[in-house]
Write a protein that holds these residues in place. Structure first.
Motif, PDB file in Angstrom:
ATOM      1  N   LYS A   1       0.936  -1.224   0.078  1.00 58.05           N
ATOM      2  CA  LYS A   1       0.007   0.092  -0.122  1.00 58.05           C
ATOM      3  C   LYS A   1       0.670   1.175  -0.064  1.00 58.05           C
ATOM      4  CE  LYS A   1      -0.564   0.254   5.138  1.00 58.05           C
ATOM      5  NZ  LYS A   1       0.198  -1.122   5.329  1.00 58.05           N
ATOM      6  N   ASP A   2       2.246   1.291   0.449  1.00 56.75           N
ATOM      7  CA  ASP A   2       3.098   2.390   0.439  1.00 56.75           C
ATOM      8  C   ASP A   2       3.242   2.714  -0.959  1.00 56.75           C
ATOM      9  OD1 ASP A   2       2.898   2.804   3.124  1.00 56.75           O
ATOM     10  OD2 ASP A   2       4.702   1.324   3.541  1.00 56.75           O
ATOM     11  N   VAL A   3       3.239   1.844  -1.923  1.00 61.66           N
ATOM     12  CA  VAL A   3       3.614   2.450  -3.368  1.00 61.66           C
ATOM     13  C   VAL A   3       2.586   3.298  -3.792  1.00 61.66           C
ATOM     14  CG1 VAL A   3       3.840   1.719  -5.736  1.00 61.66           C
ATOM     15  CG2 VAL A   3       4.815   0.204  -3.707  1.00 61.66           C
ATOM     16  N   ASN A   4       1.379   3.146  -3.533  1.00 59.44           N
ATOM     17  CA  ASN A   4       0.186   4.001  -3.878  1.00 59.44           C
ATOM     18  C   ASN A   4       0.549   5.290  -3.390  1.00 59.44           C
ATOM     19  OD1 ASN A   4      -2.454   4.858  -5.146  1.00 59.44           O
ATOM     20  ND2 ASN A   4      -2.809   4.850  -3.177  1.00 59.44           N
TER      21      ASN A   4
ATOM     22  N   ARG B   1       2.953  12.157  -3.941  1.00 50.87           N
ATOM     23  CA  ARG B   1       3.579  12.678  -5.371  1.00 50.87           C
ATOM     24  C   ARG B   1       5.001  12.910  -5.399  1.00 50.87           C
ATOM     25  NH1 ARG B   1      -0.535  13.554  -8.957  1.00 50.87           N
ATOM     26  NH2 ARG B   1      -2.745  13.918  -8.066  1.00 50.87           N
ATOM     27  N   MET B   2       5.749  11.774  -4.740  1.00 50.09           N
ATOM     28  CA  MET B   2       6.994  11.857  -4.652  1.00 50.09           C
ATOM     29  C   MET B   2       7.739  11.534  -5.870  1.00 50.09           C
ATOM     30  SD  MET B   2       8.161  10.490  -0.972  1.00 50.09           S
ATOM     31  CE  MET B   2       9.525  11.453  -0.799  1.00 50.09           C
ATOM     32  N   LYS B   3       8.990  11.983  -6.322  1.00 53.70           N
ATOM     33  CA  LYS B   3       9.439  11.798  -7.518  1.00 53.70           C
ATOM     34  C   LYS B   3      11.072  11.222  -7.279  1.00 53.70           C
ATOM     35  CE  LYS B   3       6.344  14.061  -9.707  1.00 53.70           C
ATOM     36  NZ  LYS B   3       5.446  13.330 -10.379  1.00 53.70           N
ATOM     37  N   PRO B   4      11.724  10.565  -8.250  1.00 52.64           N
ATOM     38  CA  PRO B   4      13.130  10.040  -8.319  1.00 52.64           C
ATOM     39  C   PRO B   4      14.011  11.047  -7.631  1.00 52.64           C
ATOM     40  CG  PRO B   4      11.969   8.914 -10.227  1.00 52.64           C
ATOM     41  CD  PRO B   4      11.134  10.106  -9.728  1.00 52.64           C
ATOM     42  N   GLY B   5      14.898  10.814  -6.922  1.00 53.53           N
ATOM     43  CA  GLY B   5      15.924  11.783  -6.180  1.00 53.53           C
ATOM     44  C   GLY B   5      15.401  12.330  -4.874  1.00 53.53           C
ATOM     45  N   GLU B   6      14.128  12.156  -4.519  1.00 50.29           N
ATOM     46  CA  GLU B   6      13.818  12.793  -3.074  1.00 50.29           C
ATOM     47  C   GLU B   6      14.068  11.522  -2.032  1.00 50.29           C
ATOM     48  OE1 GLU B   6       9.885  14.803  -2.602  1.00 50.29           O
ATOM     49  OE2 GLU B   6       9.358  14.243  -4.597  1.00 50.29           O
TER      50      GLU B   6
ATOM     51  N   GLY C   1      17.330   7.099  -1.278  1.00 48.61           N
ATOM     52  CA  GLY C   1      16.916   8.051  -2.248  1.00 48.61           C
ATOM     53  C   GLY C   1      16.224   7.153  -3.254  1.00 48.61           C
ATOM     54  N   ILE C   2      15.008   7.948  -3.830  1.00 50.99           N
ATOM     55  CA  ILE C   2      14.152   6.958  -4.697  1.00 50.99           C
ATOM     56  C   ILE C   2      14.799   6.967  -6.120  1.00 50.99           C
ATOM     57  CG2 ILE C   2      11.722   7.200  -6.042  1.00 50.99           C
ATOM     58  CD1 ILE C   2      10.590   8.298  -3.458  1.00 50.99           C
TER      59      ILE C   2
END
Length: 247
Positions: A23-26, A33-38, A54-55
Motif C-alpha cells: 500500500k505504501d507504493v500508492n 507525489r514523490m519523484k526520483p531523487g527525493e 533516495g528514490i
C-alpha cells in the motif's frame, strides 16, 4: 522526511538497494507525489536502525530506492512500556494509541474492567483492534519510530494482571493512592532493558477490588498528582514522565 516500514528481506545491504511494496507504493506515488531523487527514511520494524534512501524509480507495484546511509542511533526508549488501557468510550482509544506510540510505548493492551461502559463482542473487538493497529502504524511512521508497536487483543482485567506478572515494574495510577515521592522513586529507578506495565483505568477509574487484586499481584498503586486525570490523559502523562527520565 517521510518514513516507511519494510520487511528485512526488502533491504539489500550488499547492493545498497531497498524495495518498497504494498500500500505504501500508492501512497508514495499518488498521495505524496514523490519523484526520483527525493529522500525517504526506511525501517524494518525490528532493529533500531534508520535507513536513509533516495528514490530511484517508481512502478505500478514497487518503489526502488538507493540506500545512501544507515543511521545507527536508536530512537526507541531503553525500557519497554506495556500500556494496559481500560476501554474508554467513543473514539478516545484512537487518541490514546496515537499519542502513546509517539511517546515510545512498546505495546498497548486494551483491557475490559468493571467500570468499562464499552462492551465488545468478538467480531467488533477484532475490527477495533485492526483499526487501532493501523493508527499505531501511522503514528510510528509520523514519529519515525524504529518499530511498529503492537496493539494486542482485548482481554479481561484478570488476564491483564497475569500477563503483567513477569514484568520488572508494574504500576497502577489510582486516585486514592498517596505519596508523589513513591511515584518518583519507582519511575526514577528504571534501568535500561527493563519492562514496565502501566495500568490505566477507563472513565470512572478502577474498582477498589481491582486495585486490591493488582496489589496482591505485585502491581503498585501510585498517584499522578493532586488532580484527577481523564483516561485519555493519564497514560500520556505516565509515558511523558518515563520518556523524560529515560532520555
Amino acid at each position: 522526511m517521510y518514513q516507511f516500514f519494510v520487511e528485512p528481506q526488502q533491504i539489500d545491504l550488499e547492493c545498497r538497494r531497498v524495495v518498497i511494496r504494498g500500500k505504501d507504493v500508492n501512497h508514495i506515488k499518488n498521495v505524496l507525489r514523490m519523484k526520483p531523487g527525493e529522500e525517504i527514511s526506511v525501517s524494518d520494524g525490528r532493529d533500531q536502525k534508520e535507513y536513509r534512501c533516495g528514490i530511484l524509480e517508481l512502478s505500478e507495484d514497487r518503489v526502488l530506492c538507493e540506500l545512501r546511509f544507515v543511521k545507527q542511533e536508536g530512537v526507541e526508549l531503553p525500557v519497554k512500556v506495556f500500556l494496559f488501557q481500560g476501554l474508554p468510550k467513543g473514539d478516545k482509544m484512537e487518541l490514546i494509541v496515537q499519542k502513546a506510540v509517539e511517546l515510545g510505548v512498546h505495546e498497548i493492551i486494551p483491557v475490559v474492567s468493571g467500570r468499562c461502559v464499552v462492551r465488545l463482542d468478538e467480531k467488533k473487538a477484532g475490527a477495533r483492534v485492526l483499526r487501532w493497529q493501523k493508527i499505531a502504524e501511522a503514528a510510528a511512521k509520523q514519529s519515525r519510530r524504529g518499530i511498529i508497536p503492537r496493539v494486542g487483543e482485548v482481554i479481561s482485567f484478570r488476564q491483564a494482571v497475569r500477563l503483567a506478572s513477569s514484568m520488572d515494574l508494574k504500576i497502577i495510577p489510582y486516585e486514592l493512592a498517596e505519596g508523589m515521592e513513591r511515584t518518583r522513586e519507582l519511575l526514577e529507578g528504571l534501568m535500561p532493558g527493563q519492562s514496565v506495565a502501566v495500568f490505566i483505568g477507563p472513565e470512572g477509574g478502577f474498582e477498589e477490588k481491582e486495585v486490591q487484586l493488582a496489589s496482591e499481584n505485585g502491581i503498585t498503586p501510585i498517584t499522578l498528582g493532586r488532580r484527577i486525570l481523564r483516561t485519555e490523559t493519564a497514560g500520556i502523562a505516565v509515558m511523558s514522565w518515563i520518556t523524560y527520565l529515560c532520555e
